[in-house]
Motif scaffolding. Structure first.
Motif, PDB file in Angstrom:
ATOM      1  N   SER A 109       0.835  -1.215   0.000  1.00 13.55           N
ATOM      2  CA  SER A 109       0.000   0.000   0.000  1.00 13.55           C
ATOM      3  C   SER A 109       0.858   1.249   0.000  1.00 13.55           C
ATOM      4  N   LYS A 110       2.128   1.116   0.400  1.00 10.96           N
ATOM      5  CA  LYS A 110       3.036   2.260   0.449  1.00 10.96           C
ATOM      6  C   LYS A 110       3.841   2.442  -0.840  1.00 10.96           C
ATOM      7  N   SER A 111       3.597   1.575  -1.819  1.00 11.99           N
ATOM      8  CA  SER A 111       4.359   1.646  -3.066  1.00 11.99           C
ATOM      9  C   SER A 111       3.923   2.828  -3.924  1.00 11.99           C
ATOM     10  N   TRP A 112       4.886   3.436  -4.616  1.00 10.78           N
ATOM     11  CA  TRP A 112       4.563   4.503  -5.573  1.00 10.78           C
ATOM     12  C   TRP A 112       4.235   3.937  -6.945  1.00 10.78           C
ATOM     13  N   CYS A 113       4.353   2.621  -7.099  1.00  9.27           N
ATOM     14  CA  CYS A 113       3.767   1.960  -8.261  1.00  9.27           C
ATOM     15  C   CYS A 113       2.314   1.697  -7.898  1.00  9.27           C
ATOM     16  N   PHE A 114       1.394   2.334  -8.579  1.00 10.68           N
ATOM     17  CA  PHE A 114       0.005   2.276  -8.146  1.00 10.68           C
ATOM     18  C   PHE A 114      -0.632   0.901  -8.347  1.00 10.68           C
ATOM     19  N   GLN A 115      -0.085   0.093  -9.258  1.00  9.75           N
ATOM     20  CA  GLN A 115      -0.578  -1.285  -9.363  1.00  9.75           C
ATOM     21  C   GLN A 115      -0.214  -2.078  -8.113  1.00  9.75           C
ATOM     22  N   GLU A 116       1.004  -1.910  -7.644  1.00  2.10           N
ATOM     23  CA  GLU A 116       1.395  -2.563  -6.392  1.00  2.10           C
ATOM     24  C   GLU A 116       0.563  -2.037  -5.233  1.00  2.10           C
ATOM     25  N   ALA A 117       0.360  -0.737  -5.202  1.00  2.00           N
ATOM     26  CA  ALA A 117      -0.429  -0.141  -4.123  1.00  2.00           C
ATOM     27  C   ALA A 117      -1.870  -0.634  -4.151  1.00  2.00           C
ATOM     28  N   THR A 118      -2.396  -0.901  -5.346  1.00  2.00           N
ATOM     29  CA  THR A 118      -3.738  -1.468  -5.458  1.00  2.00           C
ATOM     30  C   THR A 118      -3.826  -2.783  -4.697  1.00  2.00           C
ATOM     31  N   LEU A 119      -2.838  -3.657  -4.897  1.00  2.00           N
ATOM     32  CA  LEU A 119      -2.837  -4.939  -4.189  1.00  2.00           C
ATOM     33  C   LEU A 119      -2.651  -4.730  -2.687  1.00  2.00           C
ATOM     34  N   GLY A 120      -1.852  -3.725  -2.311  1.00  2.00           N
ATOM     35  CA  GLY A 120      -1.664  -3.443  -0.898  1.00  2.00           C
ATOM     36  C   GLY A 120      -2.949  -3.009  -0.219  1.00  2.00           C
ATOM     37  N   ILE A 121      -3.725  -2.153  -0.875  1.00  2.00           N
ATOM     38  CA  ILE A 121      -5.004  -1.708  -0.301  1.00  2.00           C
ATOM     39  C   ILE A 121      -6.004  -2.858  -0.288  1.00  2.00           C
ATOM     40  N   ALA A 122      -6.006  -3.689  -1.324  1.00  2.00           N
ATOM     41  CA  ALA A 122      -6.881  -4.873  -1.323  1.00  2.00           C
ATOM     42  C   ALA A 122      -6.507  -5.796  -0.164  1.00  2.00           C
ATOM     43  N   ALA A 123      -5.199  -5.911   0.130  1.00  2.00           N
ATOM     44  CA  ALA A 123      -4.760  -6.731   1.263  1.00  2.00           C
ATOM     45  C   ALA A 123      -5.262  -6.151   2.583  1.00  2.00           C
ATOM     46  N   LEU A 124      -5.185  -4.835   2.728  1.00  2.00           N
ATOM     47  CA  LEU A 124      -5.728  -4.199   3.936  1.00  2.00           C
ATOM     48  C   LEU A 124      -7.226  -4.453   4.055  1.00  2.00           C
ATOM     49  N   ASN A 125      -7.927  -4.390   2.933  1.00  2.00           N
ATOM     50  CA  ASN A 125      -9.369  -4.647   2.960  1.00  2.00           C
ATOM     51  C   ASN A 125      -9.680  -6.096   3.287  1.00  2.00           C
ATOM     52  N   ALA A 126      -8.788  -7.016   2.915  1.00  2.00           N
ATOM     53  CA  ALA A 126      -9.010  -8.424   3.249  1.00  2.00           C
ATOM     54  C   ALA A 126      -9.093  -8.614   4.763  1.00  2.00           C
ATOM     55  N   TRP A 127      -8.371  -7.769   5.502  1.00  2.00           N
ATOM     56  CA  TRP A 127      -8.436  -7.864   6.959  1.00  2.00           C
ATOM     57  C   TRP A 127      -9.539  -6.993   7.548  1.00  2.00           C
ATOM     58  N   TYR A 128      -9.587  -5.729   7.153  1.00  2.00           N
ATOM     59  CA  TYR A 128     -10.468  -4.772   7.825  1.00  2.00           C
ATOM     60  C   TYR A 128     -11.905  -4.788   7.321  1.00  2.00           C
ATOM     61  N   SER A 129     -12.134  -5.037   6.065  1.00  2.00           N
ATOM     62  CA  SER A 129     -13.479  -4.905   5.488  1.00  2.00           C
ATOM     63  C   SER A 129     -14.221  -6.234   5.553  1.00  2.00           C
ATOM     64  N   ARG A 130     -14.496  -6.648   6.791  1.00  2.00           N
ATOM     65  CA  ARG A 130     -15.170  -7.918   7.045  1.00  2.00           C
ATOM     66  C   ARG A 130     -16.331  -7.719   8.003  1.00  2.00           C
ATOM     67  N   ARG A 131     -17.406  -8.418   7.750  1.00  2.00           N
ATOM     68  CA  ARG A 131     -18.599  -8.287   8.593  1.00  2.00           C
ATOM     69  C   ARG A 131     -18.296  -8.576  10.055  1.00  2.00           C
ATOM     70  N   GLU A 132     -17.509  -9.619  10.322  1.00  2.00           N
ATOM     71  CA  GLU A 132     -17.287 -10.024  11.711  1.00  2.00           C
ATOM     72  C   GLU A 132     -16.529  -8.975  12.505  1.00  2.00           C
ATOM     73  N   LEU A 133     -15.740  -8.149  11.835  1.00  2.00           N
ATOM     74  CA  LEU A 133     -15.057  -7.061  12.521  1.00  2.00           C
ATOM     75  C   LEU A 133     -15.931  -5.812  12.599  1.00  2.00           C
TER      76      LEU A 133
END
Length: 285
Positions: free
Chosen positions: A91-115
Motif C-alpha cells: 500500500s506504500k508503493s509509488w507503483c500504483f498497481q502494487e499499491a492497489t494490491l496493498g489496499i486490497a490486502a488491507l481490505n481483506a483484513w479490515y473490510s469484514r462483517r465479523e469485525l
C-alpha cells in the motif's frame, strides 16, 4: 519437500519501503493500518485485474479499484503464501498497481462483517441492488443520497467530491459543487491539484477510497478538517484509524460472495455491487 521450501521462501521474501517507518509523517496512517493486521494470516490468492483487483487471505477477501501509473513495478513475485501483513506493505508503493494490491490486502483484513458489525456498521441488502457498479449510481441509499437532505437544508453548502462518481452532477442542483478529478472527463471536473484551493472551504467532502492508493488521502483529510468528511467506494479501508484523521463516515463495502467477486475481477467487469459486494457504512462515534 520442494513445495514446502518454496512456501517458506515466499514467506521470507521482504517487501519494504525504506524511509516510510519514521513517525510524524504522512506514512503514519499506512503504518497504523498495516500494524493492525496480526502475524500468521497468509495470502491464498490474488488478482491484479483490469478494473478491479482482489486479495484473498485466510481471514477473507478484500478488493480495490485497479489504479495504473506511478513508479515502476518492482515486486512481481508470487504473493501466495506470504503474510497478509507483508503484502499490505505494498500500500506504500509509488507503483500504483502494487499499491492497489496493498489496499486490497488491507481490505481483506479490515473490510469484514465479523469485525465491522460489532462496531455498529450497517450493511446494504444485496437484494436491493439495481444493476450499477458504483455508489451514486444505484437505487440503494448510498452516501450521496443519505447526506442530501442535510446538505440541501443548508442552502448554500460547499460540497467537494474527489473522484467523478456516477450521477455526481445531481449534487449541483442543491449545493455549490466542485468535482476534483485526476483525469478530467467533462466541464464539471476540476484538476485535483485544486484541492489546495477548494477543500479548506468545503462544508462536505466526499473522498474516493482510491486516494489511499495514490497517496493523496493524508493531505486531503488534512485540508478537509473543517468539513463533514465521508470516504466513499470499494477501495475504502474500513478501519476506525481513519476516524482519527477527521473522517466522519466510511461508506465502503464488504465482499458478500467471493466467487462472484473473483469472476467479476478476472472477467474485467465493471459491476461488483450486488451479490459480489455490498455497501457498508460505518460512522464515527
Amino acid at each position: 519437500m520442494a513445495a514446502q521450501k518454496n512456501q517458506a521462501g515466499l514467506r521470507a521474501t521482504a517487501i519494504a519501503f525504506p524511509g516510510t517507518e519514521a513517525s510524524g509523517t504522512a506514512w503514519d496512517l499506512y503504518n497504523q493500518m498495516i500494524a493492525g493486521i496480526p502475524e500468521g494470516v497468509l495470502v491464498r490468492d490474488y488478482c491484479l485485474g483490469l478494473n478491479w483487483s482482489y486479495v484473498e487471505a485466510d481471514c477473507g477477501m478484500g478488493v480495490a479499484f485497479t489504479v495504473r501509473g506511478g513508479g515502476k513495478r518492482t515486486y512481481k513475485m508470487n504473493l501466495r503464501g506470504m503474510e497478509l501483513r507483508q503484502v499490505a506493505e505494498l500500500s506504500k508503493s509509488w507503483c500504483f498497481q502494487e499499491a492497489t494490491l496493498g489496499i486490497a490486502a488491507l481490505n481483506a483484513w479490515y473490510s469484514r462483517r465479523e469485525l465491522l458489525a460489532p462496531l455498529g456498521c450497517e450493511f446494504a441488502d444485496p437484494a436491493e441492488h439495481h444493476g450499477e457498479d458504483e455508489p451514486g449510481g444505484n437505487g440503494q441509499k448510498d452516501a450521496f443520497c443519505a447526506y442530501k437532505p442535510q446538505i440541501a437544508a443548508k442552502g448554500d453548502a460547499n460540497v467537494v467530491v474527489v473522484g467523478h462518481f456516477p450521477n455526481v452532477a445531481d449534487i449541483a442542483e442543491y449545493a455549490n459543487l466542485t468535482v476534483l478529478e485526476r483525469n478530467c472527463r467533462d466541464g464539471l471536473d476540476t484538476p485535483d491539484p485544486g484541492c489546495e484551493y477548494v477543500m479548506p472551504q468545503a462544508d462536505y467532502a466526499f473522498i474516493t477510497g482510491v486516494t489511499l492508493i495514490n497517496k493523496t488521502a493524508p493531505r486531503l483529510l488534512e485540508l478537509a478538517r473543517n468539513a463533514t468528511t465521508v470516504m466513499v467506494g470499494p477501495s475504502v479501508v474500513m478501519t476506525p484509524a481513519l476516524f482519527e484523521r477527521g473522517v466522519h463516515e466510511l461508506a465502503g463495502s464488504v465482499v458478500n460472495d467471493p466467487e462472484r467477486a473473483k469472476f467479476a475481477v478476472a472477467n474485467g467487469g465493471g459491476q461488483l455491487f450486488g451479490q459480489a459486494l455490498v455497501m457498508a457504512s460505518l460512522k464515527a462515534e
